[in-house]
Design a protein around this motif. Structure first.
Motif, PDB file in Angstrom:
ATOM      1  N   THR A  42       9.764  -2.675  -3.234  1.00  0.00           N
ATOM      2  CA  THR A  42       8.418  -2.627  -3.773  1.00  0.00           C
ATOM      3  C   THR A  42       7.845  -1.240  -3.535  1.00  0.00           C
ATOM      4  OG1 THR A  42       8.200  -4.401  -2.172  1.00  0.00           O
ATOM      5  CG2 THR A  42       6.613  -4.359  -4.008  1.00  0.00           C
ATOM      6  N   SER A  43       6.951  -0.810  -4.372  1.00  0.00           N
ATOM      7  CA  SER A  43       6.237   0.423  -4.061  1.00  0.00           C
ATOM      8  C   SER A  43       4.806   0.045  -3.702  1.00  0.00           C
ATOM      9  CB  SER A  43       6.279   1.385  -5.239  1.00  0.00           C
ATOM     10  OG  SER A  43       5.801   0.741  -6.386  1.00  0.00           O
ATOM     11  N   CYS A  44       4.052   1.065  -3.299  1.00  0.00           N
ATOM     12  CA  CYS A  44       2.786   0.714  -2.680  1.00  0.00           C
ATOM     13  C   CYS A  44       1.745   0.247  -3.680  1.00  0.00           C
ATOM     14  CB  CYS A  44       2.276   1.865  -1.818  1.00  0.00           C
ATOM     15  SG  CYS A  44       1.248   3.069  -2.612  1.00  0.00           S
ATOM     16  N   ARG A  45       0.774  -0.461  -3.149  1.00  0.00           N
ATOM     17  CA  ARG A  45      -0.303  -1.008  -3.978  1.00  0.00           C
ATOM     18  C   ARG A  45      -1.268   0.105  -4.351  1.00  0.00           C
ATOM     19  NH1 ARG A  45       0.100  -6.953  -3.972  1.00  0.00           N
ATOM     20  NH2 ARG A  45       2.145  -7.115  -3.021  1.00  0.00           N
ATOM     21  N   PRO A  46      -1.657   0.168  -5.615  1.00  0.00           N
ATOM     22  CA  PRO A  46      -2.527   1.266  -6.057  1.00  0.00           C
ATOM     23  C   PRO A  46      -3.815   1.379  -5.243  1.00  0.00           C
ATOM     24  CG  PRO A  46      -1.685   0.055  -7.939  1.00  0.00           C
ATOM     25  CD  PRO A  46      -1.228  -0.689  -6.725  1.00  0.00           C
ATOM     26  N   HIS A  47      -4.457   0.251  -4.920  1.00  0.00           N
ATOM     27  CA  HIS A  47      -5.751   0.398  -4.229  1.00  0.00           C
ATOM     28  C   HIS A  47      -5.545   0.868  -2.794  1.00  0.00           C
ATOM     29  CE1 HIS A  47      -4.841  -3.651  -2.696  1.00  0.00           C
ATOM     30  NE2 HIS A  47      -5.773  -3.455  -1.769  1.00  0.00           N
ATOM     31  N   GLU A  48      -4.376   0.568  -2.241  1.00  0.00           N
ATOM     32  CA  GLU A  48      -4.107   1.061  -0.899  1.00  0.00           C
ATOM     33  C   GLU A  48      -3.752   2.548  -0.941  1.00  0.00           C
ATOM     34  OE1 GLU A  48      -1.525  -1.504   1.372  1.00  0.00           O
ATOM     35  OE2 GLU A  48      -2.680  -3.286   0.828  1.00  0.00           O
ATOM     36  N   ARG A  49      -3.028   2.935  -2.000  1.00  0.00           N
ATOM     37  CA  ARG A  49      -2.741   4.362  -2.167  1.00  0.00           C
ATOM     38  C   ARG A  49      -4.043   5.145  -2.326  1.00  0.00           C
ATOM     39  NH1 ARG A  49      -0.510   4.916  -7.499  1.00  0.00           N
ATOM     40  NH2 ARG A  49      -2.728   4.862  -7.943  1.00  0.00           N
ATOM     41  N   ASP A  50      -4.958   4.592  -3.141  1.00  0.00           N
ATOM     42  CA  ASP A  50      -6.243   5.281  -3.340  1.00  0.00           C
ATOM     43  C   ASP A  50      -7.019   5.387  -2.027  1.00  0.00           C
ATOM     44  OD1 ASP A  50      -5.509   5.446  -5.946  1.00  0.00           O
ATOM     45  OD2 ASP A  50      -6.843   3.843  -6.654  1.00  0.00           O
ATOM     46  N   ALA A  51      -6.924   4.343  -1.216  1.00  0.00           N
ATOM     47  CA  ALA A  51      -7.624   4.374   0.071  1.00  0.00           C
ATOM     48  C   ALA A  51      -7.062   5.483   0.953  1.00  0.00           C
ATOM     49  CB  ALA A  51      -7.481   3.019   0.768  1.00  0.00           C
ATOM     50  N   LEU A  52      -5.745   5.641   0.913  1.00  0.00           N
ATOM     51  CA  LEU A  52      -5.120   6.701   1.714  1.00  0.00           C
ATOM     52  C   LEU A  52      -5.487   8.080   1.179  1.00  0.00           C
ATOM     53  CD1 LEU A  52      -1.635   5.021   2.254  1.00  0.00           C
ATOM     54  CD2 LEU A  52      -3.347   5.487   4.029  1.00  0.00           C
ATOM     55  N   LEU A  53      -5.552   8.183  -0.142  1.00  0.00           N
ATOM     56  CA  LEU A  53      -5.941   9.472  -0.721  1.00  0.00           C
ATOM     57  C   LEU A  53      -7.380   9.809  -0.349  1.00  0.00           C
ATOM     58  CD1 LEU A  53      -4.211   9.256  -4.212  1.00  0.00           C
ATOM     59  CD2 LEU A  53      -3.648  10.838  -2.334  1.00  0.00           C
ATOM     60  N   ALA A  54      -8.236   8.791  -0.315  1.00  0.00           N
ATOM     61  CA  ALA A  54      -9.628   9.021   0.106  1.00  0.00           C
ATOM     62  C   ALA A  54      -9.662   9.448   1.564  1.00  0.00           C
ATOM     63  CB  ALA A  54     -10.458   7.755  -0.102  1.00  0.00           C
ATOM     64  N   PHE A  55      -8.803   8.850   2.361  1.00  0.00           N
ATOM     65  CA  PHE A  55      -8.709   9.255   3.769  1.00  0.00           C
ATOM     66  C   PHE A  55      -8.301  10.719   3.866  1.00  0.00           C
ATOM     67  CE2 PHE A  55      -6.184  10.016   7.569  1.00  0.00           C
ATOM     68  CZ  PHE A  55      -7.023   9.546   8.575  1.00  0.00           C
ATOM     69  N   LYS A  56      -7.275  11.078   3.063  1.00  0.00           N
ATOM     70  CA  LYS A  56      -6.806  12.473   3.080  1.00  0.00           C
ATOM     71  C   LYS A  56      -7.927  13.424   2.659  1.00  0.00           C
ATOM     72  CE  LYS A  56      -3.463  15.696   1.160  1.00  0.00           C
ATOM     73  NZ  LYS A  56      -2.382  15.944   0.189  1.00  0.00           N
ATOM     74  N   HIS A  57      -8.691  12.978   1.670  1.00  0.00           N
ATOM     75  CA  HIS A  57      -9.786  13.787   1.164  1.00  0.00           C
ATOM     76  C   HIS A  57     -10.795  14.125   2.262  1.00  0.00           C
ATOM     77  CE1 HIS A  57     -12.148  15.456  -2.062  1.00  0.00           C
ATOM     78  NE2 HIS A  57     -13.216  14.820  -1.627  1.00  0.00           N
ATOM     79  N   HIS A  89       2.527  -3.624   1.092  1.00  0.00           N
ATOM     80  CA  HIS A  89       1.255  -3.375   1.771  1.00  0.00           C
ATOM     81  C   HIS A  89       1.469  -2.383   2.897  1.00  0.00           C
ATOM     82  CE1 HIS A  89      -1.008  -6.379  -0.341  1.00  0.00           C
ATOM     83  NE2 HIS A  89      -0.109  -7.308  -0.064  1.00  0.00           N
ATOM     84  N   VAL A  90       0.494  -1.502   3.057  1.00  0.00           N
ATOM     85  CA  VAL A  90       0.580  -0.547   4.158  1.00  0.00           C
ATOM     86  C   VAL A  90       0.307  -1.299   5.466  1.00  0.00           C
ATOM     87  CG1 VAL A  90      -0.461   1.501   5.190  1.00  0.00           C
ATOM     88  CG2 VAL A  90      -0.138   1.374   2.717  1.00  0.00           C
ATOM     89  N   VAL A  91       1.295  -1.315   6.340  1.00  0.00           N
ATOM     90  CA  VAL A  91       1.128  -2.017   7.612  1.00  0.00           C
ATOM     91  C   VAL A  91       1.022  -1.057   8.791  1.00  0.00           C
ATOM     92  CG1 VAL A  91       2.192  -4.204   6.923  1.00  0.00           C
ATOM     93  CG2 VAL A  91       3.631  -2.356   7.821  1.00  0.00           C
ATOM     94  N   LYS A  92       1.424   0.192   8.539  1.00  0.00           N
ATOM     95  CA  LYS A  92       1.417   1.112   9.655  1.00  0.00           C
ATOM     96  C   LYS A  92       0.946   2.483   9.198  1.00  0.00           C
ATOM     97  CE  LYS A  92       4.636   3.035  13.062  1.00  0.00           C
ATOM     98  NZ  LYS A  92       5.911   2.801  13.751  1.00  0.00           N
ATOM     99  N   LEU A  93       0.024   3.042   9.934  1.00  0.00           N
ATOM    100  CA  LEU A  93      -0.448   4.396   9.685  1.00  0.00           C
ATOM    101  C   LEU A  93      -0.362   5.142  11.007  1.00  0.00           C
ATOM    102  CD1 LEU A  93      -1.822   6.661   8.158  1.00  0.00           C
ATOM    103  CD2 LEU A  93      -3.973   5.422   8.280  1.00  0.00           C
ATOM    104  N   ASP A  94       0.574   6.079  11.051  1.00  0.00           N
ATOM    105  CA  ASP A  94       0.847   6.763  12.319  1.00  0.00           C
ATOM    106  C   ASP A  94       0.627   8.253  12.141  1.00  0.00           C
ATOM    107  OD1 ASP A  94       1.769   7.786  14.670  1.00  0.00           O
ATOM    108  OD2 ASP A  94       3.657   6.667  14.675  1.00  0.00           O
ATOM    109  N   LEU A  95      -0.529   8.708  12.562  1.00  0.00           N
ATOM    110  CA  LEU A  95      -0.855  10.125  12.447  1.00  0.00           C
ATOM    111  C   LEU A  95      -0.961  10.764  13.818  1.00  0.00           C
ATOM    112  CD1 LEU A  95      -3.451   9.969   9.550  1.00  0.00           C
ATOM    113  CD2 LEU A  95      -1.018  10.498   9.430  1.00  0.00           C
ATOM    114  N   ASN A  96      -0.150  10.264  14.731  1.00  0.00           N
ATOM    115  CA  ASN A  96      -0.176  10.864  16.059  1.00  0.00           C
ATOM    116  C   ASN A  96       0.207  12.330  15.965  1.00  0.00           C
ATOM    117  OD1 ASN A  96       2.757  11.464  16.925  1.00  0.00           O
ATOM    118  ND2 ASN A  96       2.881   9.407  16.044  1.00  0.00           N
ATOM    119  N   ARG A  97      -0.361  13.067  16.856  1.00  0.00           N
ATOM    120  CA  ARG A  97      -0.150  14.506  16.834  1.00  0.00           C
ATOM    121  C   ARG A  97       0.893  14.838  17.897  1.00  0.00           C
ATOM    122  NH1 ARG A  97      -3.298  18.686  19.488  1.00  0.00           N
ATOM    123  NH2 ARG A  97      -4.191  16.937  20.593  1.00  0.00           N
ATOM    124  N   THR A  98       1.867  15.584  17.518  1.00  0.00           N
ATOM    125  CA  THR A  98       2.857  15.995  18.501  1.00  0.00           C
ATOM    126  C   THR A  98       2.189  16.878  19.528  1.00  0.00           C
ATOM    127  OG1 THR A  98       4.364  16.077  16.643  1.00  0.00           O
ATOM    128  CG2 THR A  98       5.196  16.893  18.724  1.00  0.00           C
TER     129      THR A  98
END
Ligand SMILES: *[C@@H]1O[C@H](CO)[C@@H](O)[C@H](O)[C@H]1NC(C)=O
Ligand SMILES: *[C@@H]1O[C@H](CO)[C@@H](O)[C@H](O)[C@H]1NC(C)=O
Ligand SMILES: *[C@@H]1O[C@H](CO)[C@@H](O)[C@H](O)[C@H]1NC(C)=O
Ligand SMILES: *[C@@H]1O[C@H](CO)[C@@H](O)[C@H](O)[C@H]1NC(C)=O
Ligand SMILES: *[C@@H]1O[C@H](CO)[C@@H](O)[C@H](O)[C@H]1NC(C)=O
Ligand SMILES: *[C@@H]1O[C@H](CO)[C@@H](O)[C@H](O)[C@H]1NC(C)=O
Ligand SMILES: *[C@@H]1O[C@H](CO)[C@@H](O)[C@H](O)[C@H]1NC(C)=O
Ligand SMILES: *[C@@H]1O[C@H](CO)[C@@H](O)[C@H](O)[C@H]1NC(C)=O
Ligand SMILES: *[C@@H]1O[C@H](CO)[C@@H](O)[C@H](O)[C@H]1NC(C)=O
Ligand SMILES: *[C@@H]1O[C@H](CO)[C@@H](O)[C@H](O)[C@H]1NC(C)=O
Ligand SMILES: *[C@@H]1O[C@H](CO)[C@@H](O)[C@H](O)[C@H]1NC(C)=O
Length: 364
Positions: A42-57, A89-98
């Motif tokens: 499966t590929s990701c859900r559009p509304h979840e992708r948009d949410a991530l893009l908004a986060f990036k923004h 569905h996005v189940v994990k978001l890992d933006l830990n900083r090295t």
């Protein structure tokens, strides 16, 4: 996933000046299912992708290009730091900083709320502004790591109803307003309250509620007795037992003590005379045995008495209701059903509402 393995939830509903260092117990972490991103199913859900893009923004500085792979048109399940479930569905978001890398800087977008299936969120080490309230709405969260991060905004009480949360790491987190005032960890399956909490500045704590966690150890071994700033202490249904420590008598700012439904295993022999701010004491169903005379003699005696409410039902109390009640001038509700108390009721004109041994006698 072995839920039983990781039980602790330490939740701090707080905002802190400067450096808040919260210690959480190092429990073994079982990560949520790590379905490989982009397994082809499966590929990701559009509304979840948009949410991530908004986060990036909302991210204004990404010095190491952590979010470079986050581009519309690409399957967001394949972006760095993202893991999806089998259903996309996005189940994990890992933006830990090295360690040593500069942090991500920016605003946390409310769009994250669209990631309803998120189980694992690691923003540790970053410098993000936002309303941490949103974390309280991510109800599937099992893992939340904000350690060594900096935040604007306070940790909301809503974190308390993240019932799936197994791991919360706020070590060295800094929040940039106010001081730590409230800790409410009601019904959080905390295993005990006898571990000291190092590196945590609790000198401004006013409100501590650990109700509905089964501790079952001695009340005297709890970690909070030297925190004299506490005004409200709630320990309902915690099954703490044994003697209350003398330190209770020195918590002179206390206004409310709620210690009901604790299985009749505690004893109250502390002198509360100096607790001039105390307004209410509720200890129903918590004392193993007690003498009403002795209890009343320990209550606050201050020139301007604030103490008006005593509830001590179901406590196997004996003794004779003594005249000392007359000296407790502010006291106007005394609730003592299901005890073995005898004695003369205060005369009607005292304005005292009294219930003893099941009878309620209302004056006023
Ligand atoms: C990829 O998907 C297949 C079938 O959908 C599944 O059997 C396999 O375990 C998945 N691989 C991984 C690494 O999750
Ligand atoms: C940090 O995130 C990266 C993916 O962005 C991951 O490979 C790494 O294991 C994570 N480190 C920790 C300590 O979680
Ligand atoms: C949280 O993140 C920090 C830094 O990435 C890491 O050292 C720590 O082990 C993490 N905490 C947990 C509970 O995994
Ligand atoms: C925590 O953050 C400070 C300042 O950004 C940094 O110097 C330190 O290495 C970080 N520690 C960890 C464990 O990430
Ligand atoms: C979550 O917690 C808040 C504040 O503690 C409460 O008002 C709200 O009703 C809770 N929501 C749910 C769904 O339990
Ligand atoms: C704790 O916080 C108070 C402010 O609330 C501050 O005055 C005090 O210096 C801090 N103590 C430590 C050890 O950081
Ligand atoms: C804390 O209480 C638990 C029982 O709930 C007990 O097993 C443990 O030994 C106690 N720890 C300390 C340091 O008193
Ligand atoms: C309470 O006692 C502990 C352990 O002795 C200590 O670390 C902590 O700083 C004390 N807290 C306050 C508010 O005095
Ligand atoms: C009531 O207190 C007496 C001692 O005064 C004790 O022997 C008895 O076991 C207690 N009963 C209950 C139900 O706790
Ligand atoms: C009366 O109090 C005792 C403890 O002293 C408790 O075990 C019992 O359940 C109480 N009875 C009622 C009817 O609540
Ligand atoms: C209760 O305490 C008073 C004062 O210490 C004492 O005189 C009385 O005998 C005690 N009553 C019982 C039933 O233990």
């Amino acid at each position: 996933m072995q839920r039983a393995a990781a039980k602790l939830l330490l939740l701090i509903t707080a905002a802190v000046v400067g450096s808040l260092s919260v210690f959480t117990h190092a429990l073994q972490l079982q990560r949520p299912h790590e379905t490989a991103a982009g397994n082809g199913t499966t590929s990701c859900r559009p509304h979840e992708r948009d949410a991530l893009l908004a986060f990036k923004h909302g991210i204004t500085k990404d010095p190491y290009g952590l979010l470079t792979s986050w581009r519309s048109g690409k399957d967001c399940c394949q972006w760095s730091g993202i893991t999806c479930s089998r259903h996309g569905h996005v189940v994990k978001l890992d933006l830990n900083r090295t360690l040593g890398d500069p942090p991500l800087v920016g605003q946390i977008s409310l769009s994250l709320l669209s990631l309803e299936h998120l189980e694992y969120l690691d923003l540790s080490g970053n410098f993000l502004q936002g309303l941490p309230h949103l974390f309280g709405s991510l109800t599937k969260l099992e893992y939340l790591n904000l350690s060594n991060s900096s935040f604007f905004g306070s940790m909301p009480p809503q974190l308390g109803n993240l019932s799936n949360l197994r791991y919360l790491d706020l070590i060295r987190m800094q929040t940039l307003i106010l001081t730590l005032k409230h800790i409410r960890l009601v019904g959080c399956s905390l295993p005990s309250a006898n571990q000291s909490i190092p590196r945590m500045n609790l000198t401004a704590l006013e409100d501590l509620d650990l109700s509905q966690n089964y501790f079952g150890h001695s009340v005297a071994s709890c970690w909070f007795w030297n925190i004299t700033s506490i005004k409200s202490l709630s320990l309902v249904s915690t099954y703490l037992g044994g003697r209350f420590p003398d330190a209770l008598g020195e918590m002179v700012l206390l206004q409310h003590i709620e210690f009901g439904k604790n299985g009749n295993a505690a004893t109250m022999a502390v002198d509360l005379k100096n607790l001039c701010e105390l307004e209410t004491l509720s200890i129903d169903g918590s004392l193993s045995s007690s003498n009403i005379t002795e209890l009343l003699e320990k209550l606050p005696r201050c020139s301007a008495s604030n103490f008006f409410f005593l509830s001590s039902a179901d406590n196997n109390m004996t003794g004779v209701l003594p005249n000392v009640i007359d000296q407790l001038t502010g006291l106007n509700v005394i609730y003592l059903p299901n005890n073995s108390i005898s004695g003369v009721m205060p005369p009607e004109d005292t304005g005292v509402n009294l219930a003893v041994n099941g009878e309620r006698i209302g004056h006023k």
